[in-house]
Design a protein around this motif. Structure first.
Motif, mmCIF file in Angstrom:
data_model
loop_
_atom_site.group_PDB
_atom_site.id
_atom_site.type_symbol
_atom_site.label_atom_id
_atom_site.label_comp_id
_atom_site.label_asym_id
_atom_site.label_seq_id
_atom_site.Cartn_x
_atom_site.Cartn_y
_atom_site.Cartn_z
ATOM 1 N N MET A 21 35.409 116.906 84.044
ATOM 2 C CA MET A 21 34.815 117.240 82.754
ATOM 3 C C MET A 21 33.767 118.337 82.908
ATOM 4 S SD MET A 21 31.863 116.897 80.787
ATOM 5 C CE MET A 21 30.988 115.608 81.687
ATOM 6 N N ALA A 22 32.969 118.261 83.987
ATOM 7 C CA ALA A 22 31.958 119.287 84.238
ATOM 8 C C ALA A 22 32.612 120.645 84.466
ATOM 9 C CB ALA A 22 31.106 118.894 85.444
ATOM 10 N N ASN A 23 33.723 120.651 85.172
ATOM 11 C CA ASN A 23 34.422 121.914 85.417
ATOM 12 C C ASN A 23 34.982 122.498 84.128
ATOM 13 O OD1 ASN A 23 35.425 123.695 87.735
ATOM 14 N ND2 ASN A 23 37.312 123.331 86.582
ATOM 15 N N ARG A 24 35.503 121.640 83.255
ATOM 16 C CA ARG A 24 36.009 122.110 81.957
ATOM 17 C C ARG A 24 34.867 122.686 81.118
ATOM 18 N NH1 ARG A 24 40.862 120.337 79.854
ATOM 19 N NH2 ARG A 24 39.926 120.203 77.790
ATOM 20 N N SER A 25 33.709 122.031 81.141
ATOM 21 C CA SER A 25 32.559 122.530 80.389
ATOM 22 C C SER A 25 32.090 123.870 80.939
ATOM 23 C CB SER A 25 31.420 121.505 80.449
ATOM 24 O OG SER A 25 31.813 120.280 79.866
ATOM 25 N N LEU A 26 32.114 123.989 82.257
ATOM 26 C CA LEU A 26 31.703 125.243 82.895
ATOM 27 C C LEU A 26 32.653 126.376 82.533
ATOM 28 C CD1 LEU A 26 29.832 126.741 84.805
ATOM 29 C CD2 LEU A 26 31.161 125.868 86.716
ATOM 30 N N ASN A 27 33.938 126.115 82.566
ATOM 31 C CA ASN A 27 34.915 127.132 82.180
ATOM 32 C C ASN A 27 34.796 127.494 80.710
ATOM 33 O OD1 ASN A 27 37.136 127.932 84.344
ATOM 34 N ND2 ASN A 27 36.564 125.814 84.748
ATOM 35 N N GLY A 28 34.449 126.507 79.884
ATOM 36 C CA GLY A 28 34.313 126.761 78.460
ATOM 37 C C GLY A 28 33.169 127.688 78.107
ATOM 38 N N THR A 29 32.127 127.704 78.941
ATOM 39 C CA THR A 29 30.978 128.590 78.694
ATOM 40 C C THR A 29 30.963 129.791 79.635
ATOM 41 O OG1 THR A 29 29.624 127.255 80.215
ATOM 42 C CG2 THR A 29 29.575 126.666 77.881
ATOM 43 N N LEU A 30 32.029 129.972 80.417
ATOM 44 C CA LEU A 30 32.041 131.015 81.446
ATOM 45 C C LEU A 30 31.939 132.415 80.848
ATOM 46 C CD1 LEU A 30 32.306 131.678 84.439
ATOM 47 C CD2 LEU A 30 34.791 131.689 84.157
ATOM 48 N N VAL A 31 32.754 132.697 79.846
ATOM 49 C CA VAL A 31 32.751 134.035 79.251
ATOM 50 C C VAL A 31 31.399 134.339 78.616
ATOM 51 C CG1 VAL A 31 33.781 135.473 77.466
ATOM 52 C CG2 VAL A 31 35.235 134.064 78.908
ATOM 53 N N ARG A 32 30.812 133.347 77.987
ATOM 54 C CA ARG A 32 29.494 133.548 77.384
ATOM 55 C C ARG A 32 28.459 133.864 78.462
ATOM 56 N NH1 ARG A 32 26.084 129.179 73.691
ATOM 57 N NH2 ARG A 32 24.198 130.420 73.526
ATOM 58 N N SER A 33 28.506 133.149 79.579
ATOM 59 C CA SER A 33 27.564 133.401 80.667
ATOM 60 C C SER A 33 27.743 134.808 81.233
ATOM 61 C CB SER A 33 27.756 132.361 81.776
ATOM 62 O OG SER A 33 27.501 131.055 81.298
#
Length: 368
Positions: free
Chosen positions: A234-246
């Motif tokens: 779940m943490a990895n999915r959350s990280l990927n979900g905000t990756l482009v924004r970061s």
């Protein structure tokens, strides 16, 4: 929608992604290597402290000097007996910085420089700086850093949880260590501008981290009630979900800082801008790296130690093993699992799996 926007949407929906958390040992190893290099550079070469911290004199010529920077440096070191830092300003003027000399010595050095450079003494301005001022600045900087660290830990512990506060603190120390290590390896002077830059990157370093942590907080709600993902997944999915924004926020922040560093500092020779921009550039890059590769994997490691998350991981793995034994696809099994849970929890008339469940209407079609 642009290509980057399409990729961002797919990352957010979990259709594509990279296993950042699963490969955390690799990122930890890289960070440890970089940190050790920074610490060794700091121990071996040390920091080049500016005159504001060591005390000394700054000589600035009001007229053009025909000698080169290296020649002026040699003349200044011979005249003072100390190491000198020379910077060429606009119009061929020179800024000569000599640390460790007092008022009497500065007068002799000023006269000797005027003779060596073949310019009148009146055309050389001498400014004396005492070391006590730099010590005051350093003490206030350390105090500000300590207060900032404490407030950040308290805020993150209240807004999120203590595990995220610890991970953010480690990432912050990681960023500061790398930035200071780069200063030692490159040999840039540590000036009040450097201190300003270091204090500025503290907020930038935490920005992306807090964004990911907010996504983790939302994704962690009722996580133990399902058997589709472990906490790390779940943490990895959350990280990927905000990756482009970061990535977008980091690039937008780095571009103007890079302009200040390479054009303002490198081409135009602006000293104070150079000091601030280098610390900002290194700190922003290190902060973006730590928020993706360090902070989130650390939170996942800490959370996976909880009994509830250990039990969840066992259930998820057992369900996948059972699905594999039946020859079923793990994705299909997971989707069915979510669909079953949603169907059990959904009220009559709710949309589940794309179909609407409706209660049968009694008496429909009867004549009155």
């Amino acid at each position: 929608m642009s290509r980057l926007g399409t990729i961002g949407a797919k990352l957010y929906r979990g259709e594509i992604g990279y296993d950042f958390v699963g490969k955390r040992k690799l990122w930890y190893g890289i960070s440890i290597l970089i940190t050790i290099t920074a610490i060794v550079g700091l121990a071996v070469r040390g920091l080049t402290m500016g005159i504001e911290f060591e005390g000394g004199a700054v000589f600035t010529t009001d007229t053009r000097v025909s000698a080169s920077v290296s020649e002026v440096r040699e003349d200044a070191e011979k005249a003072s007996g100390h190491d000198a830092i020379v910077q060429q300003l606009d119009g061929g003027k020179m800024r000569i910085q000599v640390a460790g000399i007092d008022v009497k010595e500065s007068g002799k050095v000023q006269k000797q420089l005027a003779q060596d450079l073949d310019i009148p003494v009146s055309k050389i301005n001498a400014d004396l700086v005492g070391p006590s001022w730099g010590e005051t600045v350093a003490n206030k900087a350390w105090t500000g850093l300590a207060v900032f660290m404490v407030l950040v830990v308290i805020y993150l512990a209240i807004a999120f949880e203590w595990r995220m506060a610890i991970a953010a603190l480690i990432a912050l120390v990681h960023d500061l260590t790398i930035t200071v290590g780069v200063y030692a390896l490159v040999g840039f002077e540590v000036t009040p501008g450097t201190v300003i830059g270091l204090l500025t990157i503290l907020g930038y370093s935490l920005y992306d981290t807090v964004v990911v942590f907010d996504s983790l907080k939302e994704g962690g709600k009722d996580l133990t009630k399902q058997t589709r993902w472990t906490y790390s997944e779940m943490a990895n999915r959350s990280l990927n979900g905000t990756l482009v924004r970061s990535i977008n926020t980091t690039v937008v922040a780095l571009l103007p800082v890079a302009g200040l560093l390479f054009i303002g500092g490198g081409v135009l020779g602006a000293g104070m801008i150079n000091d601030i921009s280098l610390s900002l550039f290194v700190g922003l890059a290190a902060g973006a790296y730590s928020s993706i590769f360090i902070a989130t994997p650390l939170v996942a490691d800490l959370k996976e130690q909880e009994p509830a998350m250990k039990a969840l991981k066992k259930r998820v793995l057992a369900k996948r093993a059972a699905a594999a034994a039946k020859g079923e696809s793990v994705e299909d099994d997971s989707a069915q699992d979510v669909g079953d849970e949603s169907a059990d929890a959904a009220p009559a008339g709710a949309v589940v799996g794309g179909q609407r469940r409706q209660q049968p209407v009694r008496g429909r079609g009867k004549r009155r």
